[in-house]
Design a protein around this motif. Structure first.
Motif, PDB file in Angstrom:
ATOM      1  N   TRP A   1      36.543  40.162  28.838  1.00 15.10           N
ATOM      2  CA  TRP A   1      35.630  40.177  27.696  1.00 15.10           C
ATOM      3  C   TRP A   1      34.153  40.075  28.049  1.00 15.10           C
ATOM      4  CZ3 TRP A   1      36.989  42.326  23.550  1.00 15.10           C
ATOM      5  CH2 TRP A   1      38.308  42.255  23.105  1.00 15.10           C
ATOM      6  N   ARG A   2      33.796  40.398  29.291  1.00 15.97           N
ATOM      7  CA  ARG A   2      32.359  40.462  29.592  1.00 15.97           C
ATOM      8  C   ARG A   2      31.855  41.851  29.195  1.00 15.97           C
ATOM      9  NH1 ARG A   2      29.372  37.069  34.092  1.00 15.97           N
ATOM     10  NH2 ARG A   2      27.244  37.668  33.614  1.00 15.97           N
ATOM     11  N   ARG A   3      32.031  42.152  27.949  1.00 16.41           N
ATOM     12  CA  ARG A   3      31.649  43.443  27.392  1.00 16.41           C
ATOM     13  C   ARG A   3      31.458  43.276  25.881  1.00 16.41           C
ATOM     14  NH1 ARG A   3      34.462  47.271  29.312  1.00 16.41           N
ATOM     15  NH2 ARG A   3      35.349  46.076  31.039  1.00 16.41           N
ATOM     16  N   SER A   4      30.651  44.121  25.306  1.00 14.36           N
ATOM     17  CA  SER A   4      30.414  44.064  23.873  1.00 14.36           C
ATOM     18  C   SER A   4      31.538  44.748  23.115  1.00 14.36           C
ATOM     19  CB  SER A   4      29.077  44.738  23.529  1.00 14.36           C
ATOM     20  OG  SER A   4      27.993  43.959  23.970  1.00 14.36           O
TER      21      SER A   4
ATOM     22  N   ILE B   1      37.227  51.372  13.256  1.00 13.89           N
ATOM     23  CA  ILE B   1      38.010  51.506  14.477  1.00 13.89           C
ATOM     24  C   ILE B   1      37.216  50.933  15.643  1.00 13.89           C
ATOM     25  CG2 ILE B   1      39.351  53.504  13.703  1.00 13.89           C
ATOM     26  CD1 ILE B   1      37.475  55.279  15.301  1.00 13.89           C
ATOM     27  N   HIS B   2      37.947  50.445  16.625  1.00 17.32           N
ATOM     28  CA  HIS B   2      37.354  49.841  17.815  1.00 17.32           C
ATOM     29  C   HIS B   2      37.162  50.902  18.877  1.00 17.32           C
ATOM     30  CE1 HIS B   2      38.091  47.343  21.668  1.00 17.32           C
ATOM     31  NE2 HIS B   2      36.829  47.221  21.322  1.00 17.32           N
ATOM     32  N   THR B   3      35.981  50.947  19.484  1.00 22.42           N
ATOM     33  CA  THR B   3      35.723  51.865  20.587  1.00 22.42           C
ATOM     34  C   THR B   3      36.238  51.244  21.871  1.00 22.42           C
ATOM     35  OG1 THR B   3      33.750  52.726  19.494  1.00 22.42           O
ATOM     36  CG2 THR B   3      33.955  53.126  21.858  1.00 22.42           C
ATOM     37  N   PRO B   4      37.297  51.777  22.463  1.00 22.23           N
ATOM     38  CA  PRO B   4      37.881  51.165  23.681  1.00 22.23           C
ATOM     39  C   PRO B   4      36.844  51.043  24.794  1.00 22.23           C
ATOM     40  CG  PRO B   4      39.319  52.879  22.792  1.00 22.23           C
ATOM     41  CD  PRO B   4      38.017  52.995  22.052  1.00 22.23           C
ATOM     42  N   GLY B   5      36.894  49.928  25.477  1.00 21.03           N
ATOM     43  CA  GLY B   5      35.977  49.715  26.597  1.00 21.03           C
ATOM     44  C   GLY B   5      34.690  49.036  26.200  1.00 21.03           C
ATOM     45  N   GLY B   6      34.204  49.326  25.008  1.00 22.03           N
ATOM     46  CA  GLY B   6      32.970  48.702  24.548  1.00 22.03           C
ATOM     47  C   GLY B   6      31.802  49.007  25.459  1.00 22.03           C
ATOM     48  N   ILE B   7      30.840  48.113  25.476  1.00 22.17           N
ATOM     49  CA  ILE B   7      29.672  48.219  26.352  1.00 22.17           C
ATOM     50  C   ILE B   7      29.793  47.124  27.399  1.00 22.17           C
ATOM     51  CG2 ILE B   7      27.151  48.192  26.509  1.00 22.17           C
ATOM     52  CD1 ILE B   7      27.083  48.862  23.515  1.00 22.17           C
ATOM     53  N   GLU B   8      30.017  47.513  28.639  1.00 22.54           N
ATOM     54  CA  GLU B   8      30.189  46.511  29.689  1.00 22.54           C
ATOM     55  C   GLU B   8      28.843  45.893  30.028  1.00 22.54           C
ATOM     56  OE1 GLU B   8      32.362  45.939  34.021  1.00 22.54           O
ATOM     57  OE2 GLU B   8      32.393  47.879  32.997  1.00 22.54           O
ATOM     58  N   ARG B   9      28.822  44.568  30.131  1.00 23.45           N
ATOM     59  CA  ARG B   9      27.592  43.845  30.459  1.00 23.45           C
ATOM     60  C   ARG B   9      27.742  43.231  31.842  1.00 23.45           C
ATOM     61  NH1 ARG B   9      24.264  45.952  26.623  1.00 23.45           N
ATOM     62  NH2 ARG B   9      24.813  45.295  24.523  1.00 23.45           N
ATOM     63  N   THR B  10      26.673  43.250  32.597  1.00 19.98           N
ATOM     64  CA  THR B  10      26.683  42.625  33.921  1.00 19.98           C
ATOM     65  C   THR B  10      25.427  41.801  34.078  1.00 19.98           C
ATOM     66  OG1 THR B  10      25.492  44.375  35.083  1.00 19.98           O
ATOM     67  CG2 THR B  10      27.878  44.645  34.852  1.00 19.98           C
TER      68      THR B  10
ATOM     69  N   VAL C   1      28.280  49.851  15.820  1.00 10.52           N
ATOM     70  CA  VAL C   1      27.765  48.481  15.780  1.00 10.52           C
ATOM     71  C   VAL C   1      28.459  47.679  16.865  1.00 10.52           C
ATOM     72  CG1 VAL C   1      27.232  48.608  13.322  1.00 10.52           C
ATOM     73  CG2 VAL C   1      29.457  47.724  14.051  1.00 10.52           C
ATOM     74  N   ALA C   2      27.799  46.626  17.336  1.00  9.51           N
ATOM     75  CA  ALA C   2      28.367  45.820  18.412  1.00  9.51           C
ATOM     76  C   ALA C   2      28.029  44.349  18.210  1.00  9.51           C
ATOM     77  CB  ALA C   2      27.839  46.280  19.772  1.00  9.51           C
TER      78      ALA C   2
ATOM     79  N   CYS D   1      24.173  39.749  27.643  1.00  4.92           N
ATOM     80  CA  CYS D   1      22.866  40.401  27.556  1.00  4.92           C
ATOM     81  C   CYS D   1      22.832  41.608  28.487  1.00  4.92           C
ATOM     82  CB  CYS D   1      21.746  39.449  27.985  1.00  4.92           C
ATOM     83  SG  CYS D   1      21.513  38.014  26.933  1.00  4.92           S
ATOM     84  N   SER D   2      21.975  42.544  28.172  1.00  2.55           N
ATOM     85  CA  SER D   2      21.619  43.609  29.107  1.00  2.55           C
ATOM     86  C   SER D   2      20.383  43.140  29.860  1.00  2.55           C
ATOM     87  CB  SER D   2      21.311  44.908  28.355  1.00  2.55           C
ATOM     88  OG  SER D   2      20.567  45.785  29.161  1.00  2.55           O
ATOM     89  N   ARG D   3      20.529  42.909  31.163  1.00  2.00           N
ATOM     90  CA  ARG D   3      19.391  42.422  31.931  1.00  2.00           C
ATOM     91  C   ARG D   3      18.204  43.384  31.819  1.00  2.00           C
ATOM     92  NH1 ARG D   3      18.023  38.901  36.211  1.00  2.00           N
ATOM     93  NH2 ARG D   3      20.124  38.003  36.297  1.00  2.00           N
ATOM     94  N   GLU D   4      18.474  44.663  31.824  1.00  3.15           N
ATOM     95  CA  GLU D   4      17.397  45.646  31.730  1.00  3.15           C
ATOM     96  C   GLU D   4      16.656  45.520  30.400  1.00  3.15           C
ATOM     97  OE1 GLU D   4      16.707  50.512  31.921  1.00  3.15           O
ATOM     98  OE2 GLU D   4      18.722  49.658  32.104  1.00  3.15           O
TER      99      GLU D   4
END
Length: 534
Positions: free
Chosen positions: A508-511, A523-532, A227-228, A81-84
């Motif tokens: 894998w704590r990322r989307s 195609i895969h976007t390297p790095g994705g969306i990092e979640r904290t 998409v994610a 999740c995105s805490r924000e």
């Protein structure tokens, strides 16, 4: 093109997010046009049983708070999740519910006159308000549909959006659609909001209605959006099991039944959730679904039972929709346990968007189940979805109004509107393949086989009918889901890899983010969306 229409905002979808957005946009002075594949009440919203999860400042359990609701959501989301986003959406929930009540929605009241509350899986308090016992979605849909009609907002029923159109610079300039007779036409608009719902029809057994064919995800991908988290398909633990039901939508047995004391037992009468999780039968849905599948496999049965006999004769009053479905199947839930199994229920991922509905493509917005705002993470907390539709639908409309005023959106002449040709796959084959290889338990071999089967079966056809357009959307989204599931070599939330059973926070704590390249390949976007969790 045989017809055309125009507006400031075209809303694609007639569920809670779409109609909420349309009503707010009209309040803000925008010309709005709503497009739906069927009637105004078609879609997932009307089938939602449980309720709306919200902590209202004047009515809540002792000790409950917005903070606890946020923490429950983050826990269910398993680190993605995105805490924000969670804070912003949930904090706006109480006001959104009051506006919904102002639009005519009626909720169940307790003996003291306060809104009745129940508890569902993953919640640490009784904070889920409901209507008609287990018919909350139907009441929300009724109220919003009535408000839309009374507000004079035009609705194009039985119109299918086939493709999004672009103007100069790649910004959205409208949409190409088919009318009820299959005639193509153009909807001119500087802003399009996708509120098309989920993708449950990718699977042979689902709680979703026939319209949930992943249209929004495919439209967004082909328009250049990302998409994610598509690998996170939530399987509802309890749908009514019928051995001869075949494919398609199956009646949901709301989680609130367990919230009122029902327990899961296997065909030998043993508790299913005992020792599986501290919350036992009220554990998050991914935990319950996985436990049901394991126990069914262990016993050689295709189902387990939900024993609600302890609720007594009040069952029919509290859960009239479930009671009617059971009686139609020849089951008396007051006297005998209900046979249940799991089915595809909710897509936690979707089109990457902000809590204001904005996507990476100018003029394209998304809200509701089709969107990925960061609220749900790897596993949606029960009854957060209607709330998200209310909050983000309204915020998206406000964002469109702001973007129009600031000059970010301008009317552009759309490029040539030609009915596209896309790969389609026979629907039955696609659903069987996805159910077999991309259900609750997955592995690399099966996911690769599923992708190969769908690739071999694909035939390029012009999208001249609604069926063809839906099948093209399903084919593209299925391949995207399979690609995301192959990439995520861990188990997290409702994504369970039997060949990678552990959770890998380091990697894998990322989307997982996907898009189409200029050749139309995923195609895969390297790095994705990092979640904290911070």
């Amino acid at each position: 093109m045989t017809w055309e229409a125009g507006a400031d905002l075209v809303v694609v979808g007639t569920g809670v997010a779409g109609l909420t957005a349309a009503l707010r946009a009209r309040e803000l002075g925008l010309r709005v046009l709503v497009v739906g594949k069927d009637g105004a009440s078609a879609g997932n919203t009307g089938w939602a049983q449980g309720g709306i999860a919200v902590v209202r400042p004047d009515e809540h359990d002792a000790g409950d708070s917005l903070h606890r609701h946020v923490e429950d959501t983050l826990t269910a989301g398993a680190g993605l999740c995105s805490r924000e986003a969670v804070r912003e959406i949930l904090a706006a929930g109480a006001a959104a519910v009051e506006r919904l009540r102002g639009a005519g929605a009626r909720f169940d009241a307790s003996a003291g006159g306060a809104l009745a509350r129940t508890r569902e899986g993953g919640h640490s308090a009784f904070r889920v308000i409901h209507s008609g016992g287990d018919a909350t979605g139907a009441e929300v849909q009724r109220a919003l549909s009535a408000a839309t009609r009374e507000g004079g907002i035009p609705l194009l029923e039985r119109h299918c959006v086939v493709e999004l159109l672009h103007g100069d610079g790649g910004a959205v300039a409208g949409a190409l659609a088919l009318d009820a007779e299959g005639r193509p036409g153009v909807l001119h608009a500087p802003a399009v909001l996708l509120a098309t719902g989920g993708l449950g029809q990718l699977y042979a057994a689902t709680t979703n209605p026939d319209v949930s064919t992943a249209d929004g995800v495919a439209l967004a991908l082909r328009a250049g959006a990302t998409v994610a988290d598509l690998e996170f398909v939530q399987f509802h633990p309890t749908v009514l099991y019928a051995p001869d039901s075949g494919g398609g939508r199956r009646p949901l047995v709301t989680e609130a039944v367990r919230g009122e004391g029902a327990v899961l037992v296997d065909v030998r009468g043993r508790r299913v959730m005992a020792g599986e999780h501290p919350l036992e039968d009220l554990a998050p849905r991914d935990v319950v679904s996985a436990a049901i599948n394991r126990r069914a496999a262990e016993t050689g049965a295709e189902h387990v039972y939900l024993d609600a006999t302890g609720i007594g004769r009040g069952f029919a009053d509290r859960f009239p929709t479930v009671h009617a479905a059971c009686r139609a199947a020849g089951i008396d839930p007051v006297r005998e346990p209900i046979p249940v199994t799991s089915a595809a229920h909710y897509s936690c991922g979707g089109v990457v968007s902000t809590v204001d509905g904005r996507t990476a493509v100018a003029g394209l917005y998304a809200a509701g189940e089709v969107a990925c705002t960061g609220l749900h993470g790897a596993n949606r907390l029960a009854s957060n979805s209607l709330l998200e539709g209310l909050v983000v639908g309204e915020r998206a409309a406000a964002a469109v109004a702001r973007d129009l005023r600031s000059g970010l959106l301008v009317r552009r002449c759309a490029g040539e509107a030609v009915v596209p040709a896309m790969p389609v796959v026979h629907r039955g084959l696609l659903q069987r393949t996805m159910s077999r290889y991309a259900g609750i338990g997955r592995d690399a071999t099966g996911l690769a086989e599923a992708a190969a089967v769908l690739d071999r079966a694909a035939v390029v056809r012009p999208l001249r009918t609604r069926r063809a357009a839906e099948d093209a959307s399903m084919a593209l989204t299925a391949q995207a889901l399979l690609a995301a599931a192959r990439l995520r070599t861990e188990s997290r939330g409702c994504h369970r890899r039997t060949d990678h059973p552990a959770t890998d926070d380091l990697r894998w704590r990322r989307s997982t983010v996907l898009r189409l390249d200029v050749a139309g390949r995923l195609i895969h976007t390297p790095g994705g969306i990092e979640r904290t969790a911070a």
